[in-house]
Design a protein around this motif. Structure first.
Motif, PDB file in Angstrom:
ATOM      1  N   HIS A  21     -44.804  12.226   4.043  1.00 41.20           N
ATOM      2  CA  HIS A  21     -44.136  12.288   5.540  1.00 41.20           C
ATOM      3  C   HIS A  21     -43.136  13.359   5.407  1.00 41.20           C
ATOM      4  CE1 HIS A  21     -45.870   8.530   7.222  1.00 41.20           C
ATOM      5  NE2 HIS A  21     -45.707   8.285   5.752  1.00 41.20           N
ATOM      6  N   ILE A  24     -39.959  13.217   7.895  1.00 39.74           N
ATOM      7  CA  ILE A  24     -38.662  12.337   7.784  1.00 39.74           C
ATOM      8  C   ILE A  24     -37.703  13.132   7.470  1.00 39.74           C
ATOM      9  CG2 ILE A  24     -37.973  10.147   6.683  1.00 39.74           C
ATOM     10  CD1 ILE A  24     -40.116   9.598   8.619  1.00 39.74           C
ATOM     11  N   ILE A  27     -33.407   7.862   6.616  1.00 43.99           N
ATOM     12  CA  ILE A  27     -33.959   6.621   6.265  1.00 43.99           C
ATOM     13  C   ILE A  27     -32.948   5.228   6.494  1.00 43.99           C
ATOM     14  CG2 ILE A  27     -34.881   5.080   4.497  1.00 43.99           C
ATOM     15  CD1 ILE A  27     -34.914   8.478   3.940  1.00 43.99           C
ATOM     16  N   LYS A  96     -41.473   2.266   5.221  1.00 37.89           N
ATOM     17  CA  LYS A  96     -42.135   2.583   6.370  1.00 37.89           C
ATOM     18  C   LYS A  96     -41.726   3.666   7.342  1.00 37.89           C
ATOM     19  CE  LYS A  96     -45.166  -0.632   4.859  1.00 37.89           C
ATOM     20  NZ  LYS A  96     -46.350  -0.368   4.259  1.00 37.89           N
ATOM     21  N   ALA A  97     -42.640   4.323   7.958  1.00 42.05           N
ATOM     22  CA  ALA A  97     -42.155   5.165   8.838  1.00 42.05           C
ATOM     23  C   ALA A  97     -41.945   4.860  10.356  1.00 42.05           C
ATOM     24  CB  ALA A  97     -43.037   6.585   9.019  1.00 42.05           C
ATOM     25  N   ALA A 106     -37.257   6.726   8.645  1.00 37.46           N
ATOM     26  CA  ALA A 106     -38.025   5.603   8.390  1.00 37.46           C
ATOM     27  C   ALA A 106     -37.013   4.654   7.961  1.00 37.46           C
ATOM     28  CB  ALA A 106     -38.701   6.117   6.907  1.00 37.46           C
TER      29      ALA A 106
END
Length: 462
Positions: A21, A24, A27, A96-97, A106
């Protein structure tokens, strides 16, 4: 020397995620408190590796907060311990995204540990894990799924200050009718539902059937049954965040109060649960043509016997108690029955191999980690003590005289939970103290608040 991650998460997981990813940028690191509120931080992409290598220091007081985020000193988690830092570690498999975020983000779930790596026992995840471990020691594995009921509301109240159903995101229509099971009614929210399903898919959640429920603006989303109840609780927590985020993106409010509208049904979080032995066999399942297994009956016996003192876990807020009313599809006593939605403990119709208990008291505002821990402890109590659940209720359980009644209100539930040795064992002593202290503080806050109801009833009449 670098401390080994006590949760079992590895740096390789973070590195693989970042490689997969590149979009991203940030987070969300999310730790859930006793109310199930996600508390934590937003970190930047370059910080993720260090999170997996060293964890992240967070104040111990983060688990001693009330619903408003205020310190509850009676938990013993604030100044009694100098509000020192403990270490939060990522939970394996929870990175998880997120769907439909700009810039791309994420999330990862966290759990709190002592500085020496021991579980911090006021963390709700650890309470559930204790009960999972208790079954594992007996060669059993709990499996289950939570149902998610919720309201989609307009961002503004009506002229009387009441919540009102959201307009369809497709064309702006509004219905104030009870559109229960109406398929056409669902179509107006399809753009939002599509984003919810996309978010669930990104998170590895098998979100399944969407239903228009028994109140204007109320919906239910079912989740795939999991062989791991911790995963089932994670699914529920994550799906609530997904629904809330996507609803907000579409200009409406997702509401997870148990009873936002007084004249209609509230929102439950029914917990479907079964037990598997070491071969994967469902030990609740009877032989074809035989009666219910002793294991199933004793499990329900334990749940019935412990339900009253556990109700604070299932109905943790003042608003939770508005959900319990006759003919409301919410239970008002401990009755059990088969294929009967008026009872607290329901054995659903279906294939024998899928035999399970549907535990119906919890509202959607409850913490699924604590609900899971309490239900599993009740099941184990019933099995080990071979508790008879009493006769099955057929027909209308709201009229069942033989069914033990639950506490009448929030205050009574707080008193029962605080005094309960069963609940102290079910949650662990520290989690029990934290949870009941937070609830007592919230009750005191509500009790001293002068509300609109006070003025409506008394201002011009006494």
């Amino acid at each position: 020397m670098t401390q080994a991650c006590p949760s079992g998460a590895t740096l390789a997981e973070a590195e693989e995620f970042l490689n997969a990813h590149p979009e991203i940028e940030a987070i969300d690191i999310v730790l859930h408190d006793s109310n199930g509120i996600g508390r934590g931080k937003i970190i930047r992409r370059h910080e993720l590796a260090s999170l997996y290598k060293s964890g992240r220091h967070m104040p111990i007081s983060i688990l001693g907060l009330d619903i408003c985020g205020e310190d509850v000193h009676e938990t013993g988690l604030i100044w009694d311990q100098g509000d020192g830092d403990l270490r939060a570690w990522p939970i394996p498999g929870t990175l998880k995204a997120l769907h439909n975020t700009k810039p791309a983000r994420a999330e990862v779930f966290m759990s709190l540990y002592e500085l020496d790596g021991r579980p911090m026992t006021s963390d709700p995840r650890h309470a559930l894990q204790r009960q999972v471990d208790a079954f594992a020691a007996r060669g059993l594995k709990p499996a289950g799924a939570f149902e998610l009921e919720f309201f989609l509301l307009a961002n503004e109240r009506d002229a009387f200050g009441k919540a009102q159903p959201a307009r369809d995101v497709l064309d702006g229509r509004m219905s104030r009718k009870t559109e229960v099971y109406s398929v056409d009614h669902l179509h107006g929210m399809l753009p939002l539902f599509s984003d919810i399903y996309a978010g669930a898919e990104k998170a590895g959640i098998k979100a399944e059937t969407m239903i228009s429920e028994y109140a204007p603006g109320q919906y239910e989303l079912t989740l795939h049954y999991r062989e791991d109840v911790m995963q089932a609780a994670d699914d529920l927590m994550r799906l609530k965040r997904i629904v809330r985020q996507q609803a907000r993106a579409h200009g409406v409010t997702a509401c997870f109060m148990a009873k936002p509208v007084e004249d209609y049904a509230g929102s439950g979080m029914h917990f479907h649960v079964s037990l598997q032995d070491e071969t994967g066999r469902n030990v609740f399942a009877e032989e074809p043509g035989a009666g219910w297994t002793d294991t199933l009956l004793h499990a329900m016996g334990g749940l019935r016997q412990t339900m009253g003192e556990s109700m604070l876990v299932f109905a943790p807020h003042l608003n939770s108690w508005r959900r319990f009313a006759n003919q409301s599809y919410a239970p008002v006593n401990t009755a059990w029955g088969v294929n009967n939605r008026s009872v607290a403990l329901r054995v659903p119709e279906g294939e024998i191999k899928a035999r399970r208990i549907e535990h119906r008291p919890a509202g959607v505002d409850a913490n699924p980690y604590l609900v899971g821990a309490t239900v599993l402890a009740g099941i184990l109590h019933g099995i080990e003590n071979r508790i008879d659940p009493g006769p099955e209720t057929t027909g209308n359980a709201y009229d069942a005289e033989e069914a033990t009644h639950i506490p009448r209100d929030w205050r009574e539930a707080i008193q029962a939970a605080t005094a309960s040795e069963f609940l102290k064992e079910a949650l662990g002593a520290e989690m029990h103290r934290t949870f009941t202290a937070v609830k007592a503080a919230e009750y005191a806050r509500v009790a001293r608040t002068v509300s609109d109801v006070d003025f409506d009833l008394y201002l011009h009449t006494i």
